[in-house]
Design a protein around this motif. Structure first.
Motif, PDB file in Angstrom:
ATOM      1  N   LEU A 117      49.208 121.149  88.861  1.00  0.00           N
ATOM      2  CA  LEU A 117      50.209 120.216  88.330  1.00  0.00           C
ATOM      3  C   LEU A 117      50.978 120.967  87.257  1.00  0.00           C
ATOM      4  CD1 LEU A 117      48.069 116.970  88.012  1.00  0.00           C
ATOM      5  CD2 LEU A 117      49.874 117.420  89.684  1.00  0.00           C
ATOM      6  N   PHE A 118      52.277 121.102  87.474  1.00  0.00           N
ATOM      7  CA  PHE A 118      53.138 121.814  86.531  1.00  0.00           C
ATOM      8  C   PHE A 118      54.288 120.870  86.196  1.00  0.00           C
ATOM      9  CE2 PHE A 118      51.701 124.612  90.060  1.00  0.00           C
ATOM     10  CZ  PHE A 118      50.618 125.174  89.399  1.00  0.00           C
ATOM     11  N   PHE A 119      54.282 120.320  84.992  1.00  0.00           N
ATOM     12  CA  PHE A 119      55.301 119.322  84.685  1.00  0.00           C
ATOM     13  C   PHE A 119      55.646 119.317  83.202  1.00  0.00           C
ATOM     14  CE2 PHE A 119      51.278 117.138  84.077  1.00  0.00           C
ATOM     15  CZ  PHE A 119      51.481 116.350  82.953  1.00  0.00           C
ATOM     16  N   SER A 120      56.818 118.761  82.898  1.00  0.00           N
ATOM     17  CA  SER A 120      57.269 118.622  81.517  1.00  0.00           C
ATOM     18  C   SER A 120      57.802 117.210  81.326  1.00  0.00           C
ATOM     19  CB  SER A 120      58.374 119.634  81.209  1.00  0.00           C
ATOM     20  OG  SER A 120      57.895 120.953  81.361  1.00  0.00           O
ATOM     21  N   VAL A 121      57.657 116.709  80.099  1.00  0.00           N
ATOM     22  CA  VAL A 121      58.165 115.371  79.768  1.00  0.00           C
ATOM     23  C   VAL A 121      59.019 115.477  78.504  1.00  0.00           C
ATOM     24  CG1 VAL A 121      56.134 114.244  80.783  1.00  0.00           C
ATOM     25  CG2 VAL A 121      56.154 114.738  78.331  1.00  0.00           C
ATOM     26  N   LEU A 122      60.005 114.607  78.414  1.00  0.00           N
ATOM     27  CA  LEU A 122      60.853 114.574  77.223  1.00  0.00           C
ATOM     28  C   LEU A 122      60.476 113.356  76.378  1.00  0.00           C
ATOM     29  CD1 LEU A 122      63.244 115.502  75.467  1.00  0.00           C
ATOM     30  CD2 LEU A 122      64.769 114.222  76.991  1.00  0.00           C
ATOM     31  N   LEU A 123      60.089 113.611  75.129  1.00  0.00           N
ATOM     32  CA  LEU A 123      59.700 112.549  74.202  1.00  0.00           C
ATOM     33  C   LEU A 123      60.650 112.553  73.008  1.00  0.00           C
ATOM     34  CD1 LEU A 123      55.841 113.213  74.288  1.00  0.00           C
ATOM     35  CD2 LEU A 123      57.128 111.533  75.639  1.00  0.00           C
ATOM     36  N   LYS A 124      60.944 111.342  72.513  1.00  0.00           N
ATOM     37  CA  LYS A 124      61.832 111.227  71.341  1.00  0.00           C
ATOM     38  C   LYS A 124      61.186 110.281  70.332  1.00  0.00           C
ATOM     39  CE  LYS A 124      66.131 112.420  73.629  1.00  0.00           C
ATOM     40  NZ  LYS A 124      67.599 112.245  73.626  1.00  0.00           N
ATOM     41  N   PRO A 125      60.210 110.780  69.576  1.00  0.00           N
ATOM     42  CA  PRO A 125      59.471 109.914  68.644  1.00  0.00           C
ATOM     43  C   PRO A 125      60.247 109.698  67.349  1.00  0.00           C
ATOM     44  CG  PRO A 125      58.546 112.117  68.624  1.00  0.00           C
ATOM     45  CD  PRO A 125      59.709 112.163  69.564  1.00  0.00           C
ATOM     46  N   VAL A 126      61.416 109.060  67.444  1.00  0.00           N
ATOM     47  CA  VAL A 126      62.325 108.986  66.292  1.00  0.00           C
ATOM     48  C   VAL A 126      61.749 108.214  65.105  1.00  0.00           C
ATOM     49  CG1 VAL A 126      64.474 109.407  67.532  1.00  0.00           C
ATOM     50  CG2 VAL A 126      63.544 107.094  67.477  1.00  0.00           C
ATOM     51  N   GLU A 127      60.798 107.306  65.360  1.00  0.00           N
ATOM     52  CA  GLU A 127      60.236 106.544  64.243  1.00  0.00           C
ATOM     53  C   GLU A 127      59.084 107.268  63.547  1.00  0.00           C
ATOM     54  OE1 GLU A 127      59.608 104.313  67.895  1.00  0.00           O
ATOM     55  OE2 GLU A 127      59.555 106.462  67.554  1.00  0.00           O
TER      56      GLU A 127
ATOM     57  N   GLU B  49      49.773 105.978  77.123  1.00  0.00           N
ATOM     58  CA  GLU B  49      48.910 105.150  76.268  1.00  0.00           C
ATOM     59  C   GLU B  49      48.714 105.796  74.883  1.00  0.00           C
ATOM     60  OE1 GLU B  49      44.204 104.164  76.462  1.00  0.00           O
ATOM     61  OE2 GLU B  49      45.264 104.179  78.380  1.00  0.00           O
ATOM     62  N   TRP B  50      48.385 107.078  74.860  1.00  0.00           N
ATOM     63  CA  TRP B  50      48.149 107.755  73.578  1.00  0.00           C
ATOM     64  C   TRP B  50      49.430 107.905  72.752  1.00  0.00           C
ATOM     65  CZ3 TRP B  50      44.297 108.339  70.514  1.00  0.00           C
ATOM     66  CH2 TRP B  50      42.989 108.319  71.016  1.00  0.00           C
ATOM     67  N   TYR B  51      50.524 108.197  73.432  1.00  0.00           N
ATOM     68  CA  TYR B  51      51.808 108.352  72.739  1.00  0.00           C
ATOM     69  C   TYR B  51      52.229 107.016  72.120  1.00  0.00           C
ATOM     70  CZ  TYR B  51      56.834 109.374  72.191  1.00  0.00           C
ATOM     71  OH  TYR B  51      58.117 109.540  71.704  1.00  0.00           O
ATOM     72  N   GLY B  52      52.030 105.926  72.857  1.00  0.00           N
ATOM     73  CA  GLY B  52      52.370 104.592  72.344  1.00  0.00           C
ATOM     74  C   GLY B  52      51.540 104.241  71.114  1.00  0.00           C
ATOM     75  N   ARG B  53      50.270 104.589  71.162  1.00  0.00           N
ATOM     76  CA  ARG B  53      49.360 104.292  70.050  1.00  0.00           C
ATOM     77  C   ARG B  53      49.749 105.087  68.796  1.00  0.00           C
ATOM     78  NH1 ARG B  53      43.163 105.088  71.665  1.00  0.00           N
ATOM     79  NH2 ARG B  53      43.880 103.967  73.498  1.00  0.00           N
ATOM     80  N   TRP B  54      50.055 106.371  69.019  1.00  0.00           N
ATOM     81  CA  TRP B  54      50.436 107.271  67.924  1.00  0.00           C
ATOM     82  C   TRP B  54      51.764 106.842  67.311  1.00  0.00           C
ATOM     83  CZ3 TRP B  54      54.454 111.137  68.212  1.00  0.00           C
ATOM     84  CH2 TRP B  54      54.430 112.112  67.195  1.00  0.00           C
ATOM     85  N   ARG B  55      52.708 106.479  68.173  1.00  0.00           N
ATOM     86  CA  ARG B  55      54.032 106.072  67.699  1.00  0.00           C
ATOM     87  C   ARG B  55      53.958 104.757  66.912  1.00  0.00           C
ATOM     88  NH1 ARG B  55      59.041 106.291  71.859  1.00  0.00           N
ATOM     89  NH2 ARG B  55      58.050 104.406  72.618  1.00  0.00           N
ATOM     90  N   ALA B  56      53.131 103.843  67.424  1.00  0.00           N
ATOM     91  CA  ALA B  56      52.975 102.544  66.744  1.00  0.00           C
ATOM     92  C   ALA B  56      52.372 102.729  65.347  1.00  0.00           C
ATOM     93  CB  ALA B  56      52.095 101.618  67.575  1.00  0.00           C
ATOM     94  N   ALA B  57      51.600 103.798  65.159  1.00  0.00           N
ATOM     95  CA  ALA B  57      50.981 104.071  63.852  1.00  0.00           C
ATOM     96  C   ALA B  57      51.878 104.966  62.996  1.00  0.00           C
ATOM     97  CB  ALA B  57      49.620 104.730  64.058  1.00  0.00           C
ATOM     98  N   GLY B  58      53.145 105.132  63.411  1.00  0.00           N
ATOM     99  CA  GLY B  58      54.068 105.980  62.655  1.00  0.00           C
ATOM    100  C   GLY B  58      53.658 107.443  62.677  1.00  0.00           C
ATOM    101  N   GLY B  59      52.901 107.807  63.734  1.00  0.00           N
ATOM    102  CA  GLY B  59      52.460 109.193  63.858  1.00  0.00           C
ATOM    103  C   GLY B  59      51.242 109.529  63.021  1.00  0.00           C
ATOM    104  N   ASP B  60      50.639 108.519  62.390  1.00  0.00           N
ATOM    105  CA  ASP B  60      49.462 108.790  61.554  1.00  0.00           C
ATOM    106  C   ASP B  60      48.271 109.126  62.459  1.00  0.00           C
ATOM    107  OD1 ASP B  60      46.924 108.253  60.103  1.00  0.00           O
ATOM    108  OD2 ASP B  60      48.283 107.735  58.455  1.00  0.00           O
ATOM    109  N   PRO B  61      47.730 110.353  62.365  1.00  0.00           N
ATOM    110  CA  PRO B  61      46.656 110.750  63.279  1.00  0.00           C
ATOM    111  C   PRO B  61      45.357 109.999  63.035  1.00  0.00           C
ATOM    112  CG  PRO B  61      47.021 112.464  61.636  1.00  0.00           C
ATOM    113  CD  PRO B  61      48.078 111.434  61.417  1.00  0.00           C
ATOM    114  N   GLY B  62      45.170 109.520  61.791  1.00  0.00           N
ATOM    115  CA  GLY B  62      43.953 108.761  61.487  1.00  0.00           C
ATOM    116  C   GLY B  62      44.045 107.341  62.011  1.00  0.00           C
ATOM    117  N   ASP B  63      45.120 106.636  61.653  1.00  0.00           N
ATOM    118  CA  ASP B  63      45.288 105.238  62.055  1.00  0.00           C
ATOM    119  C   ASP B  63      45.362 105.063  63.569  1.00  0.00           C
ATOM    120  OD1 ASP B  63      45.263 104.643  59.417  1.00  0.00           O
ATOM    121  OD2 ASP B  63      47.391 104.092  59.250  1.00  0.00           O
ATOM    122  N   SER B  64      45.921 106.062  64.258  1.00  0.00           N
ATOM    123  CA  SER B  64      46.069 105.939  65.712  1.00  0.00           C
ATOM    124  C   SER B  64      44.788 106.302  66.460  1.00  0.00           C
ATOM    125  CB  SER B  64      47.195 106.854  66.199  1.00  0.00           C
ATOM    126  OG  SER B  64      46.901 108.203  65.863  1.00  0.00           O
TER     127      SER B  64
END
Length: 286
Positions: A91-101, A208-223
């Motif tokens: 599996l060779f793939f790339s995704v575009l993410l824009k975690p602006v918040e 799922e993980w990206y949504g959780r991290w983004r919802a926590a404002g990118g906080d690695p502990g809270d997410s």
């Protein structure tokens, strides 16, 4: 009867490696309100990361675009290391993410987050034990040794985006391995090497993980990301040698991954030194 065409251009030149089912993947992954907005599969390209970075830079790709290649001719790992594999063997793939918040200072967590997501998706869909080698390798056990079966590469794309690329060896056979330390899901005894469900599982886990991290404002502990990464990281608890630019090396026990995603190494002098992924040339067992 037409003679069998064993060239790379024949879609079915290797019957153990059928092509991905694009229509089924789109039906499963691209949905209203979900992260994945578009999914394309190309037969062959140099690097999905380069292609997607260029598309994003030209304003031709939005968040959630997934670009998959059946074969990459100049796939890249960290520090421009080469990543090659036979067509449809992984599996060779790339995704575009824009975690602006999320504050840009926390975007360095994206490759680690992707590692957690890939490991979780593969464990579920392939039934293999996976581990993470900081900062960006996915390991499986072949025989009784840990081997790299996957790698992750994150690159900035424009002002507000990050392209994250993933390469996973799925059906690579022993004689096809680029280096003896490499592995594949097949060699690790995966219960399934069907790439369609594997890709679905990995992308769902990433969403799922990206949504959780983004919802926590990118906080690695809270997410929960920091804890999940530490739990799956094979590097922690081991004595390592970190080779740094300028021929400097740091030897000590890898004791933690800090809030910035850096590896904390406790040296023999009792000093705890954090090392960032961008500062390191090689990380090896000492």
């Amino acid at each position: 009867m037409t003679p069998h065409n064993a060239s790379d251009d024949s879609r079915w030149s290797d019957l153990d490696r059928p092509p991905l089912n694009v229509a089924a993947l789109r039906r499963a992954l691209v949905r209203e309100g979900g992260l994945w907005s578009e999914l394309d599969v190309v037969q062959r390209t140099g690097s999905t990361n380069s292609d997607l970075v260029a598309r994003a830079g030209a304003g031709k790709a939005g968040e959630g675009v997934v670009l998959v290649a059946e074969e990459q001719t100049s796939g890249r790992g960290r520090l421009e290391r080469e990543w090659t594999a036979p067509a449809r063997s992984g599996l060779f793939f790339s995704v575009l993410l824009k975690p602006v918040e999320v504050p840009v200072a926390r975007w360095g967590w994206l490759p680690l987050l992707t590692g957690v997501a890939v490991a979780a998706g593969l464990s579920r869909a392939a039934g293999v034990d996976t581990a993470l080698k900081w900062p960006n390798d996915v390991l499986v056990t072949v025989g009784d040794e840990e081997r790299k079966t996957g790698g992750i590469l994150a690159e900035r794309a424009g002002d507000d985006g990050v392209v994250v690329g993933v390469g996973i060896n799925v059906t690579l056979r022993a004689e096809e391995l680029p280096v003896p330390q490499a592995g594949s899901l097949a060699l690790a005894g995966a219960v399934s090497t069907d790439r369609d469900p594997l890709l679905r599982a990995v992308l769902r886990s990433l969403e799922e993980w990206y949504g959780r991290w983004r919802a926590a404002g990118g906080d690695p502990g809270d997410s929960g990301l920091q804890e999940a990464y530490a739990a799956g990281c094979a590097t922690l608890g081991r004595v390592v040698r970190a080779e740094l630019p300028g021929d400097r090396a740091l030897v000590g026990e890898a004791v933690a991954v800090d809030g910035d995603g850096r590896l904390v190494i406790a040296t023999e002098r009792g000093v705890q030194e954090p090392v960032g992924a961008g500062d390191i040339v090689h990380l090896r067992p000492a």
